[in-house]
Design a protein around this motif. Structure first.
Motif, mmCIF file in Angstrom:
data_model
loop_
_atom_site.group_PDB
_atom_site.id
_atom_site.type_symbol
_atom_site.label_atom_id
_atom_site.label_comp_id
_atom_site.label_asym_id
_atom_site.label_seq_id
_atom_site.Cartn_x
_atom_site.Cartn_y
_atom_site.Cartn_z
ATOM 1 N N LEU A 177 0.823 -1.207 0.000
ATOM 2 C CA LEU A 177 0.000 0.000 0.000
ATOM 3 C C LEU A 177 0.861 1.263 0.000
ATOM 4 O O LEU A 177 1.980 1.265 0.513
ATOM 5 C CB LEU A 177 -0.919 -0.001 1.224
ATOM 6 C CG LEU A 177 -1.794 -1.246 1.406
ATOM 7 C CD1 LEU A 177 -2.667 -1.106 2.651
ATOM 8 C CD2 LEU A 177 -2.643 -1.511 0.173
ATOM 9 N N THR A 178 0.322 2.328 -0.561
ATOM 10 C CA THR A 178 1.070 3.587 -0.621
ATOM 11 C C THR A 178 1.203 4.223 0.753
ATOM 12 O O THR A 178 2.170 4.949 1.013
ATOM 13 C CB THR A 178 0.369 4.584 -1.565
ATOM 14 O OG1 THR A 178 -0.988 4.759 -1.129
ATOM 15 C CG2 THR A 178 0.369 4.069 -2.992
ATOM 16 N N THR A 179 0.257 3.980 1.637
ATOM 17 C CA THR A 179 0.295 4.542 2.986
ATOM 18 C C THR A 179 -0.002 3.462 4.009
ATOM 19 O O THR A 179 -0.686 2.469 3.717
ATOM 20 C CB THR A 179 -0.744 5.670 3.151
ATOM 21 O OG1 THR A 179 -2.046 5.161 2.823
ATOM 22 C CG2 THR A 179 -0.410 6.842 2.239
ATOM 23 N N ARG A 180 0.515 3.671 5.197
ATOM 24 C CA ARG A 180 0.226 2.744 6.287
ATOM 25 C C ARG A 180 -1.217 2.882 6.747
ATOM 26 O O ARG A 180 -1.784 3.977 6.713
ATOM 27 C CB ARG A 180 1.150 3.007 7.485
ATOM 28 C CG ARG A 180 2.612 2.676 7.232
ATOM 29 C CD ARG A 180 3.437 2.911 8.486
ATOM 30 N NE ARG A 180 4.829 2.587 8.253
ATOM 31 C CZ ARG A 180 5.350 1.365 8.338
ATOM 32 N NH1 ARG A 180 4.559 0.352 8.665
ATOM 33 N NH2 ARG A 180 6.629 1.157 8.116
ATOM 34 N N ILE A 181 -1.798 1.791 7.191
ATOM 35 C CA ILE A 181 -3.124 1.852 7.782
ATOM 36 C C ILE A 181 -2.999 2.514 9.144
ATOM 37 O O ILE A 181 -2.143 2.138 9.944
ATOM 38 C CB ILE A 181 -3.724 0.446 7.902
ATOM 39 C CG1 ILE A 181 -4.013 -0.100 6.499
ATOM 40 C CG2 ILE A 181 -4.986 0.459 8.747
ATOM 41 C CD1 ILE A 181 -4.559 -1.486 6.466
ATOM 42 N N PRO A 182 -3.802 3.536 9.427
ATOM 43 C CA PRO A 182 -3.674 4.281 10.690
ATOM 44 C C PRO A 182 -3.744 3.374 11.914
ATOM 45 O O PRO A 182 -4.613 2.499 12.001
ATOM 46 C CB PRO A 182 -4.872 5.242 10.646
ATOM 47 C CG PRO A 182 -5.217 5.361 9.202
ATOM 48 C CD PRO A 182 -4.901 4.033 8.589
ATOM 49 N N SER A 183 -2.833 3.569 12.832
ATOM 50 C CA SER A 183 -2.787 2.737 14.043
ATOM 51 C C SER A 183 -3.977 2.984 14.957
ATOM 52 O O SER A 183 -4.327 2.130 15.771
ATOM 53 C CB SER A 183 -1.485 2.997 14.805
ATOM 54 O OG SER A 183 -1.382 4.367 15.158
ATOM 55 N N HIS A 184 -4.614 4.151 14.817
ATOM 56 C CA HIS A 184 -5.750 4.463 15.678
ATOM 57 C C HIS A 184 -7.035 3.783 15.211
ATOM 58 O O HIS A 184 -8.044 3.809 15.904
ATOM 59 C CB HIS A 184 -5.978 5.979 15.736
ATOM 60 C CG HIS A 184 -6.351 6.585 14.420
ATOM 61 N ND1 HIS A 184 -5.410 7.100 13.557
ATOM 62 C CD2 HIS A 184 -7.549 6.732 13.798
ATOM 63 C CE1 HIS A 184 -6.019 7.559 12.474
ATOM 64 N NE2 HIS A 184 -7.315 7.345 12.595
ATOM 65 N N ASN A 185 -7.008 3.179 14.029
ATOM 66 C CA ASN A 185 -8.188 2.487 13.509
ATOM 67 C C ASN A 185 -8.205 1.064 14.066
ATOM 68 O O ASN A 185 -7.576 0.154 13.527
ATOM 69 C CB ASN A 185 -8.164 2.472 11.981
ATOM 70 C CG ASN A 185 -9.475 1.997 11.393
ATOM 71 O OD1 ASN A 185 -10.269 1.338 12.063
ATOM 72 N ND2 ASN A 185 -9.720 2.331 10.141
ATOM 73 N N HIS A 186 -8.946 0.860 15.140
ATOM 74 C CA HIS A 186 -8.965 -0.442 15.809
ATOM 75 C C HIS A 186 -9.834 -1.463 15.081
ATOM 76 O O HIS A 186 -9.900 -2.622 15.489
ATOM 77 C CB HIS A 186 -9.452 -0.274 17.245
ATOM 78 C CG HIS A 186 -8.604 0.655 18.062
ATOM 79 N ND1 HIS A 186 -7.273 0.386 18.338
ATOM 80 C CD2 HIS A 186 -8.871 1.854 18.639
ATOM 81 C CE1 HIS A 186 -6.765 1.373 19.060
ATOM 82 N NE2 HIS A 186 -7.708 2.279 19.253
ATOM 83 N N ASP A 187 -10.512 -1.040 14.018
ATOM 84 C CA ASP A 187 -11.303 -1.969 13.215
ATOM 85 C C ASP A 187 -10.458 -2.652 12.152
ATOM 86 O O ASP A 187 -10.970 -3.456 11.379
ATOM 87 C CB ASP A 187 -12.461 -1.229 12.531
ATOM 88 C CG ASP A 187 -13.503 -0.744 13.525
ATOM 89 O OD1 ASP A 187 -13.677 -1.414 14.564
ATOM 90 O OD2 ASP A 187 -14.115 0.310 13.284
ATOM 91 N N VAL A 188 -9.165 -2.324 12.107
ATOM 92 C CA VAL A 188 -8.268 -2.899 11.105
ATOM 93 C C VAL A 188 -6.990 -3.363 11.806
ATOM 94 O O VAL A 188 -6.264 -2.557 12.376
ATOM 95 C CB VAL A 188 -7.911 -1.874 10.015
ATOM 96 C CG1 VAL A 188 -7.198 -2.549 8.867
ATOM 97 C CG2 VAL A 188 -9.164 -1.160 9.519
ATOM 98 N N VAL A 189 -6.719 -4.659 11.745
ATOM 99 C CA VAL A 189 -5.553 -5.231 12.431
ATOM 100 C C VAL A 189 -4.938 -6.318 11.548
ATOM 101 O O VAL A 189 -5.669 -7.172 11.025
ATOM 102 C CB VAL A 189 -5.942 -5.850 13.789
ATOM 103 C CG1 VAL A 189 -4.717 -6.454 14.480
ATOM 104 C CG2 VAL A 189 -6.593 -4.808 14.689
#
Length: 307
Positions: free
Chosen positions: A143-155
């Motif tokens: 991916l071009t950007t990291r998945i935000p660490s604050h998004n707890h719905d994505v791990v």
């Protein structure tokens, strides 16, 4: 006519509370709810859905989500594991990564999403020995950007070094695929419960099954995976055991095969590490360069004084 209208009104009020056999809105929490990953059920929580992403073309046609074509499994904050045939053509040439979009943190395929729940694709790495619909059906999307660490719905899904996939273990798979052969894609992420089975079951029922590359499972109930589910995970005991791949059209019934994660762990982990290193900015390496340079200068200074 008034009595008829009154009776019809009563029936309409009572209808949502009546029992349904094949999964209407009234029994979503019922354990018997079934709906044809084909033959799957809806989850009660996002425990597993947070590991799965929707892979789409860059632009939708009429509504967001109608451009979904494959599922993917998140294995790091920037890497998605999927089936190679999802992102290659018949000549095994990779798609243009800039023409892809990944959606995460959504159970509903057609739901509205914001920029916080999407990422473009920077690079596609296909397994070097991949043969379309036959073997080594693996690809990694960077991916071009990291998945935000604050998004707890994505791990990212746990990737164990070892896993005891003994016969009889209960596992789960999921996807937004067609609800039947050549049918529409499911709007909701559907789960299917499966059981690890003997390789002999797949040998008898699947013509191209290869024990060296695949995991053999059987559905706990009627079910199969179809187009749109490809790339979705096989999760056993909370860790990645395989992905849906190596199939043309729907597959299921008495036996199902998944591309084995453990068989390809070395390539997957090594590829992700290589992509991570290649994308690091130069300043990340400055401390190491400084340490090497100072040691070389110290060594040269020491030699000069000894002479």
């Amino acid at each position: 006519m008034k009595a008829y209208d009154l009776l019809l009104s009563i029936l309409l009020i009572l209808h949502p509370f009546s029992k349904a056999d094949r999964g209407t809105v009234s029994d979503l929490s019922d354990d018997t709810f079934e709906l044809l990953i084909s033959g799957g059920h809806k989850p009660d929580s996002n425990r597993y859905s947070r590991h799965v992403v929707s892979i789409r073309t860059l632009n939708y046609v009429e509504v967001q989500g109608d451009n979904h074509f494959c599922s993917g499994t998140l294995i790091s904050s920037r890497a998605v594991l999927t089936a190679a045939h999802c992102v290659t053509d018949r000549y095994k040439a990779s798609m243009n990564p800039r023409g892809l979009r990944v959606i995460f943190g959504h159970v509903d395929r057609l739901a509205y999403y914001t920029e916080d729940h999407t990422s473009r694709v920077d690079q596609i790495m296909v397994h070097p020995k991949y043969e379309r619909y036959k073997s080594h059906d693996l690809a990694i999307l960077w991916l071009t950007t990291r998945i935000p660490s604050h998004n707890h719905d994505v791990v990212p899904l746990l990737m164990r070094k070892k896993a005891n996939l003994t016969v009889g273990i209960h596992c789960i798979t999921m996807g937004w695929g067609q609800i039947y052969q050549h049918g529409p894609y499911s709007d909701e992420l559907l789960y299917m419960d499966v059981i690890i089975s003997n390789s002999s079951r797949c040998d008898e029922n699947i013509s191209d099954f290869n024990e060296e590359e695949s995991v053999c499972v059987k559905p706990m109930k009627e079910g199969e995976y179809c187009a749109g589910d490809m790339g979705g995970p096989l999760i056993c005991r909370g860790a990645l055991a395989g992905i849906i791949g190596g199939s043309l059209g729907c597959a299921g019934g008495k036996a199902m095969k998944f591309v084995s994660f453990l068989k390809y762990r070395k390539w997957i982990v090594g590829t992700v590490h290589g992509m991570t290193a290649s994308k690091r900015p130069l300043f990340v390496y400055l401390p190491a360069y400084y340490w090497i340079l100072t040691n070389i200068l110290h060594w040269l200074w020491k030699i000069q004084w000894e002479l």
